[in-house]
Structure formats: C-alpha cells, structure tokens
Scaffold this motif. Structure first.
Motif: not given
Length: 216
Positions: A23-41
C-alpha cells in the motif's frame, strides 16, 4: 544517516498507520521490494522520493533522517545537526567514489598487464594463478567503477560480470595456446588456464546466486 535506524522508523510509522508495504509502495509509485529494502536497512530512499514518502507516513523529513519523532522545541536543533551530518556524509561519499574509481582503474590496468604477460610468456605462473587472479581483478574493477556500496547491488554486479570475465580470460588463454602450438608445455599450461578459469567462474556464479537468494 543510519540506514538501519531509518528503516526501523519507517516500518514503525507505516504499521502505526495500518499500511502494508504494498500500500505504501503504491502511494509513492515504487515497488514493495523497494520498501522492503529501505525497511531492512539495505538502502535509503532517494532525495526525490523523501517528500512523498514522509507525506504518506505523516512525518517530517527531519524525523525520517533522525529515525525518531521530534518534539517541536527540539526540531530546529535537530534540523541543523542533520544538515551538518548530511553535508559531511556527502563529502565523504564523494571522496569514497573517487577512491573507488581510482582503485577500479588500477585493477583494470593490473588485469591487462597480467593478461598480457601470460599471453606473451613473460611471466612464470603456476597454472591456477591466472585462472584466479585475472577474473577476480576484472570483477573487482567492475564493482569499484560502478560505485555501488550495498551488498545486494554488489552481488548483482558480480553475478553479471563473473562469467564474461572468465570468458575474456579463457579467450586470451586460447589465443596464447594458438600462438605457441609448437611448444607442448605451453599448450598444456594455456589449456589448463582456460579450463580452470571457466570452472572457477562457474563456481563463483553459483555461490553469488545462492547468496542473493539468501539475502532476499
């Protein structure tokens, strides 16, 4: 700016708002894998995405960089500290990139020099040394010249370059073998380099693929 701290804070604020990574990825037009990479440092958001990301999480850029909620009375003080840290990190990053580039060029020169020496018989090696050293130098040079610093990107670059590096070294060995067709000892040595290079690079490729799967 600590990648792990930022990632943990992103994850906490996202969950507080009841959002999934998708959901966050869709809001800012990135992939959920990108969000996962950010959150995992594993990486940090680009500056171009900071504003929409913070808006989606209902936090300030300063809070994201700090990795915690900031009280209004502390905001100005933290903002100045973050600006100073960002400037310092930017300068350090430029210095690191220059050093990486220089080292990459040096490794390319070393690989060419070693390869040239092997082809012309000017250097005496055990059979397995060129097979190990030359592809390693080439792969390290490619990594350094790419400027990538996170493990996943480095592994991806090695995976894409290790087999071509092995092919280049093997072709050089084959050319050397054709040039010394009248010398049985040299033919055996050059053939050994070709075979071992392909073997080592194939093993390295498999190891890197397994490592990539492991960190996903």
């Amino acid at each position: 700016m600590n990648q792990n701290t930022i990632g943990e804070f992103m994850q906490i604020t996202r969950k507080e708002k009841g959002m999934t990574q998708k959901q966050l990825a869709e809001m800012i037009n990135v992939s959920d894998k990108t969000i996962s990479k950010w959150e995992n440092g594993l990486s940090t958001p680009d500056t171009s995405i900071l504003a929409p990301l913070c808006a989606a999480l209902d936090i300030s850029v300063n809070e994201l960089i700090t990795g915690k909620r900031i009280a209004p009375e502390e905001y100005s003080k933290n903002a100045e500290a973050n600006i100073i840290n960002l400037l310092r990190e930017s300068q350090d990053s430029r210095k690191t990139s220059i050093i990486q580039y220089i080292l990459g060029v040096i490794l390319c020169i070393i690989a060419l020099a070693l390869n040239f020496g092997t082809i012309n018989g000017q250097l005496l090696w055990f059979i397995d040394l060129p097979s190990l050293i030359l592809p390693t130098c080439i792969c390290l040079a490619v990594v350094l010249l790419s400027g990538k610093k996170d493990l996943r990107s480095i592994l991806r670059i090695i995976r894409k370059s290790v087999l071509p590096a092995g092919l280049v070294v093997s072709l050089s060995g084959f050319v050397s073998m054709m040039g010394s067709i009248s010398d049985p000892e040299r033919i055996g040595q050059d053939l050994g380099v070709c075979i071992l290079t392909i073997l080592y690079c194939t093993i390295a490729y498999i190891v890197v693929v397994v490592m990539e799967q492991h960190i996903k």
